[in-house]
Write a protein that holds these residues in place. Structure first.
Motif, PDB file in Angstrom:
ATOM      1  N   VAL A  65       0.816  -1.208   0.000  1.00 37.77           N
ATOM      2  CA  VAL A  65       0.000   0.000   0.000  1.00 37.77           C
ATOM      3  C   VAL A  65       0.855   1.265   0.000  1.00 37.77           C
ATOM      4  O   VAL A  65       0.414   2.328  -0.460  1.00 37.77           O
ATOM      5  CB  VAL A  65      -0.960  -0.006   1.211  1.00 37.77           C
ATOM      6  N   ARG A  66       2.082   1.178   0.494  1.00 37.35           N
ATOM      7  CA  ARG A  66       2.958   2.351   0.558  1.00 37.35           C
ATOM      8  C   ARG A  66       4.020   2.352  -0.537  1.00 37.35           C
ATOM      9  O   ARG A  66       4.712   3.364  -0.728  1.00 37.35           O
ATOM     10  CB  ARG A  66       3.657   2.402   1.923  1.00 37.35           C
ATOM     11  N   LEU A  67       4.142   1.241  -1.232  1.00 36.72           N
ATOM     12  CA  LEU A  67       5.248   1.098  -2.170  1.00 36.72           C
ATOM     13  C   LEU A  67       5.136   2.040  -3.368  1.00 36.72           C
ATOM     14  O   LEU A  67       6.123   2.694  -3.743  1.00 36.72           O
ATOM     15  CB  LEU A  67       5.319  -0.357  -2.660  1.00 36.72           C
ATOM     16  N   GLY A  68       3.951   2.120  -3.967  1.00 36.58           N
ATOM     17  CA  GLY A  68       3.789   2.944  -5.155  1.00 36.58           C
ATOM     18  C   GLY A  68       4.144   4.404  -4.919  1.00 36.58           C
ATOM     19  O   GLY A  68       4.977   4.975  -5.639  1.00 36.58           O
ATOM     20  N   PRO A  69       3.537   5.070  -3.916  1.00 38.89           N
ATOM     21  CA  PRO A  69       3.886   6.472  -3.647  1.00 38.89           C
ATOM     22  C   PRO A  69       5.363   6.663  -3.290  1.00 38.89           C
ATOM     23  O   PRO A  69       5.965   7.665  -3.666  1.00 38.89           O
ATOM     24  CB  PRO A  69       2.980   6.840  -2.467  1.00 38.89           C
ATOM     25  N   ALA A  70       5.945   5.699  -2.555  1.00 37.88           N
ATOM     26  CA  ALA A  70       7.347   5.834  -2.157  1.00 37.88           C
ATOM     27  C   ALA A  70       8.268   5.762  -3.368  1.00 37.88           C
ATOM     28  O   ALA A  70       9.221   6.542  -3.497  1.00 37.88           O
ATOM     29  CB  ALA A  70       7.714   4.742  -1.150  1.00 37.88           C
ATOM     30  N   ILE A  71       7.996   4.829  -4.289  1.00 38.60           N
ATOM     31  CA  ILE A  71       8.824   4.707  -5.495  1.00 38.60           C
ATOM     32  C   ILE A  71       8.650   5.941  -6.372  1.00 38.60           C
ATOM     33  O   ILE A  71       9.614   6.441  -6.968  1.00 38.60           O
ATOM     34  CB  ILE A  71       8.467   3.420  -6.260  1.00 38.60           C
ATOM     35  N   ALA A  72       7.416   6.457  -6.458  1.00 35.28           N
ATOM     36  CA  ALA A  72       7.184   7.679  -7.234  1.00 35.28           C
ATOM     37  C   ALA A  72       7.994   8.841  -6.666  1.00 35.28           C
ATOM     38  O   ALA A  72       8.595   9.634  -7.419  1.00 35.28           O
ATOM     39  CB  ALA A  72       5.700   8.019  -7.240  1.00 35.28           C
ATOM     40  N   LEU A  73       8.036   8.947  -5.338  1.00 37.49           N
ATOM     41  CA  LEU A  73       8.816  10.000  -4.692  1.00 37.49           C
ATOM     42  C   LEU A  73      10.300   9.816  -4.980  1.00 37.49           C
ATOM     43  O   LEU A  73      11.014  10.783  -5.292  1.00 37.49           O
ATOM     44  CB  LEU A  73       8.564   9.982  -3.184  1.00 37.49           C
ATOM     45  N   MET A  74      10.785   8.569  -4.884  1.00 34.37           N
ATOM     46  CA  MET A  74      12.194   8.299  -5.146  1.00 34.37           C
ATOM     47  C   MET A  74      12.546   8.605  -6.594  1.00 34.37           C
ATOM     48  O   MET A  74      13.600   9.182  -6.885  1.00 34.37           O
ATOM     49  CB  MET A  74      12.492   6.827  -4.818  1.00 34.37           C
ATOM     50  N   SER A  75      11.672   8.226  -7.505  1.00 43.59           N
ATOM     51  CA  SER A  75      11.923   8.485  -8.913  1.00 43.59           C
ATOM     52  C   SER A  75      11.943   9.981  -9.213  1.00 43.59           C
ATOM     53  O   SER A  75      12.757  10.460 -10.000  1.00 43.59           O
ATOM     54  CB  SER A  75      10.859   7.799  -9.775  1.00 43.59           C
ATOM     55  N   SER A  76      11.039  10.718  -8.579  1.00 51.68           N
ATOM     56  CA  SER A  76      10.965  12.157  -8.826  1.00 51.68           C
ATOM     57  C   SER A  76      12.160  12.907  -8.261  1.00 51.68           C
ATOM     58  O   SER A  76      12.392  14.064  -8.625  1.00 51.68           O
ATOM     59  CB  SER A  76       9.669  12.727  -8.226  1.00 51.68           C
ATOM     60  N   SER A  77      12.926  12.254  -7.385  1.00 50.61           N
ATOM     61  CA  SER A  77      14.093  12.934  -6.807  1.00 50.61           C
ATOM     62  C   SER A  77      15.106  13.326  -7.877  1.00 50.61           C
ATOM     63  O   SER A  77      15.861  14.288  -7.704  1.00 50.61           O
ATOM     64  CB  SER A  77      14.761  12.041  -5.745  1.00 50.61           C
ATOM     65  N   LEU A  78      15.122  12.588  -8.991  1.00 49.52           N
ATOM     66  CA  LEU A  78      16.015  12.958 -10.086  1.00 49.52           C
ATOM     67  C   LEU A  78      15.692  14.351 -10.600  1.00 49.52           C
ATOM     68  O   LEU A  78      16.572  15.191 -10.761  1.00 49.52           O
ATOM     69  CB  LEU A  78      15.895  11.936 -11.220  1.00 49.52           C
TER      70      LEU A  78
END
Length: 282
Positions: free
Chosen positions: A136-149
């Motif tokens: 349930v938390r994985l999708g938003p967390a990966i999106a945040l990590m990806s957007s860090s670029l």
């Protein structure tokens, strides 16, 4: 009931800490990619070289990051991810210190290449999230990590421009070194040490070299083609080398028992779309 609630709160706090540390690490690592762009006009005088040679200060980081991403990701499978994350960040810190102390071209290029290796924090961070976070938390967390670029790249330009205008150019490198040391400390405190995902695998050095040849040839041709001439022998030769290297590399990794990149997995729709989105954000 109260004990279970407190336990759930503790788990959620641990997960929040992991997400914040990894996202912040990704932002700082991507910030180093664009850090020197406001300095390009000053670099020939700073390093005692030509404007053409000074442009390599940007290019070498791009090349190092392109190769380091998949290689560091593979190391994150073979060894505990916490250790690899800390090691990659430490490499970036060393590169930042070397850049801050540089007064000539070659030390600056070496330091910038080491800074480029730091981009490996992002793929390893995403893999760490997949292992630790609930679905349930994985999708938003990966999106945040990806957007860090994108976030880090956007922050790097105004921050570096302000430092170059109102302070010393060395401050930007000392600043990233200090941030890197802070990230290492936070990683040590906030990330649990988990066993390696594939401890019986191998790095596949032939696959790593093949990928490096293909990526460096293609990126050099694209980034330097305008300077060298799109129809120059060097540019066309690099495009030709990339056109040969990538199919040969693909043939190799599809047959390797422990490939650097599993192309079959990478071709799956969710993974493919995530990678495309990640590259578009750079």
């Amino acid at each position: 009931m109260g004990g279970r609630t407190r336990g759930g709160d503790a788990v959620r706090a641990e997960q929040n800490g992991l997400i914040v540390v990894l996202a912040f690490g990704g932002i700082v690592m991507s910030l180093t990619q664009t850090l020197v762009i406001p300095l390009l006009g000053m670099l020939p005088a700073i390093l005692g070289t030509s404007a053409t040679n000074a442009a390599w200060v940007v290019t070498v980081t791009l090349l190092a990051g392109a190769v380091a991403g998949p290689v560091m990701g593979r190391l994150g499978d073979l060894y505990p991810k916490k250790n690899v994350l800390i090691g990659v960040t430490a490499v970036m810190v060393v590169g930042s210190v070397l850049c801050a102390l540089s007064t000539s071209l070659w030390p600056m290029l070496i330091g910038r290449a080491l800074q480029g290796v730091g981009i490996g924090v992002i793929p390893i961070g995403i893999a760490t999230m997949r292992e630790v976070l609930p679905a349930v938390r994985l999708g938003p967390a990966i999106a945040l990590m990806s957007s860090s670029l994108g976030v880090g790249g956007a922050l790097g330009l105004p921050a570096a421009a302000a430092l170059a205008q109102y302070g010393s150019w060395q401050w930007m490198f000392w600043g990233t070194a200090v941030l890197g040391v802070g990230i290492i400390a936070m990683m040590a405190l906030r990330i649990r040490s988990l066993p390696a995902a594939k401890p019986d695998g191998t790095l596949d050095p032939i696959g790593a070299v093949g990928l490096a040849v293909g990526l460096i040839s293609l990126l050099l041709a694209v980034s330097k083609g305008a300077d060298w001439g799109w129809l120059s022998a060097l540019t066309l030769g690099l495009f030709a080398l990339a056109a040969v290297a990538f199919p040969v590399w693909g043939w190799w990794v599809l047959r390797h028992p422990s490939p650097l990149i599993d192309l079959r997995v990478a071709a799956r729709r969710p993974v493919l779309l995530t990678n495309i989105a990640l590259e578009c954000s750079r």
